[in-house]
Design an enzyme around this catalytic site. Structure first.
Site, short mmCIF file in Angstrom:
data_model
loop_
_atom_site.label_atom_id
_atom_site.label_comp_id
_atom_site.label_asym_id
_atom_site.label_seq_id
_atom_site.Cartn_x
_atom_site.Cartn_y
_atom_site.Cartn_z
N THR A 95 0.86 -1.18 0.00
CA THR A 95 0.00 0.00 0.00
C THR A 95 0.90 1.23 0.00
O THR A 95 1.58 1.50 0.99
CB THR A 95 -0.92 0.01 1.23
OG1 THR A 95 -1.76 -1.14 1.20
CG2 THR A 95 -1.79 1.27 1.24
N LYS A 126 -7.44 1.48 -2.50
CA LYS A 126 -7.00 1.10 -1.15
C LYS A 126 -7.09 2.28 -0.19
O LYS A 126 -7.43 2.13 0.98
CB LYS A 126 -5.57 0.55 -1.20
CG LYS A 126 -5.01 0.10 0.16
CD LYS A 126 -5.83 -1.04 0.78
CE LYS A 126 -5.31 -1.44 2.16
NZ LYS A 126 -4.02 -2.15 2.12
N LYS A 173 0.20 4.91 8.35
CA LYS A 173 0.89 5.22 7.09
C LYS A 173 -0.10 5.24 5.93
O LYS A 173 -0.10 6.16 5.11
CB LYS A 173 1.99 4.18 6.85
CG LYS A 173 2.78 4.34 5.56
CD LYS A 173 2.22 3.50 4.41
CE LYS A 173 2.28 2.03 4.68
NZ LYS A 173 1.77 1.24 3.54
#
Length: 300
Positions: free
Chosen positions: A103, A178, A246
């Site tokens: 990701t 995502k 993150k």
């Protein structure tokens, strides 16, 4: 490689963390030959026992690989293992495919894809959702960006690791999807934590309450799989808080660039930043409940 994969092939798998090791194991068990690389070498040992070959560098892992799969922590990590001095691209051949299941930033994804295209290498960005349980069971949701023909050729591999596999657009679209996923999850984790704290503070039977709300409109994966963590105040690892933070910051950066307000995500990012600073970044992201429970006086 635009023909579907029907026979065993040589695969390089880079990144053997909580998710990657389980995903790689599914490929080995399906008969594919894997060369694996991880910075922490001992993490390769269980896969070596299954028949994988351990490589000393990403470039060595990618030697003779038809497909290279990466799943590492962040944008700089993907850049390094793909395009670094001993990165996979050093030995990838024209016609091979990189599938990045990390990701990371959509823009970094596009930049890497452009560099690989100069070598005749196709790239798919294919981030995943479903936690360590989904990785172990092979039931991940995989959001894929990239060329349609390349996606279709890689689908048999992706189906070994996931259950819901959707091409959402061109390169980078998987990472945007995502970001949507992590934004939604942020709000759900926080609201489930608040709901559990409300019930605990009221002193009701939380097992019964959880069953009641799970059967209605509030039902969700988080409620079914993480609410008990929040009730018990115990957060065994599924997906690290520091990694969700993150991911959430990637989403917030993208939103800022596009002028999209995301106040709920920003609030959850503040909670997670505090948890990470206090040393809880390696716990499961359901530990958002730590902040809520403490504010409610349930924990000291």
């Amino acid at each position: 490689m635009n023909n579907p994969i029907n026979d065993p092939i040589n695969i390089a798998f880079i990144g053997l963390g909580t998710m990657g090791a389980a995903m790689a194991a599914h490929l080995i068990k399906a008969g594919h030959q894997l060369k694996v690389y991880n910075r922490t070498l001992e993490k390769a040992q269980p896969l070596e026992a299954l028949g994988a070959i351990r490589a000393a560098t990403p470039a060595e892992a990618a030697q003779d690989a038809e497909v290279v799969i990466t799943i590492v922590s962040d944008s700089p990590d993907v850049w390094e293992v793909v395009l670094g001095e001993v990165g996979a691209a050093k030995s990838m051949k024209s016609g091979s495919v990189l599938i990045d299941m990390s990701t990371i930033s959509p823009q970094v994804t596009k930049d890497i894809a452009a560099k690989l295209a100069e070598k005749g290498v196709q790239m798919l960005d294919a981030p995943v959702s479903g936690g360590s349980e989904g990785a172990q069971k092979g039931t991940l949701s995989i959001m894929v960006g990239g060329d349609k023909a390349t996606f279709e050729s890689m689908l048999p591999l992706l189906e070994l690791m996931g259950k819901t596999i959707i091409r959402v657009g061109e390169i980078g679209a998987g990472q945007v999807t995502k970001a949507i996923n992590q934004t939604i999850l942020a709000g759900v984790y926080a609201s489930v934590a608040e709901g559990m704290a409300l019930g605990l503070s009221a002193g009701i039977d939380m097992e019964a309450a959880l069953k009641a709300v799970s059967g209605g409109a509030a039902a969700s994966w988080v409620l079914s799989n993480r609410a008990n963590n929040m009730i018990k105040g115990d957060y065994p690892l599924g997906f690290r808080t520091r990694l969700h933070l993150k991911d959430l910051n990637i989403a917030l950066d993208a939103a800022k660039a596009m002028g999209v307000p995301m106040p709920v995500a920003a609030f959850v990012a503040q909670l997670e930043t505090g948890l990470v600073k206090r040393g809880y970044g390696e716990e499961d992201v359901s530990n958002i409940a730590r902040a809520v429970r403490q504010a409610a006086g349930l924990d000291s």
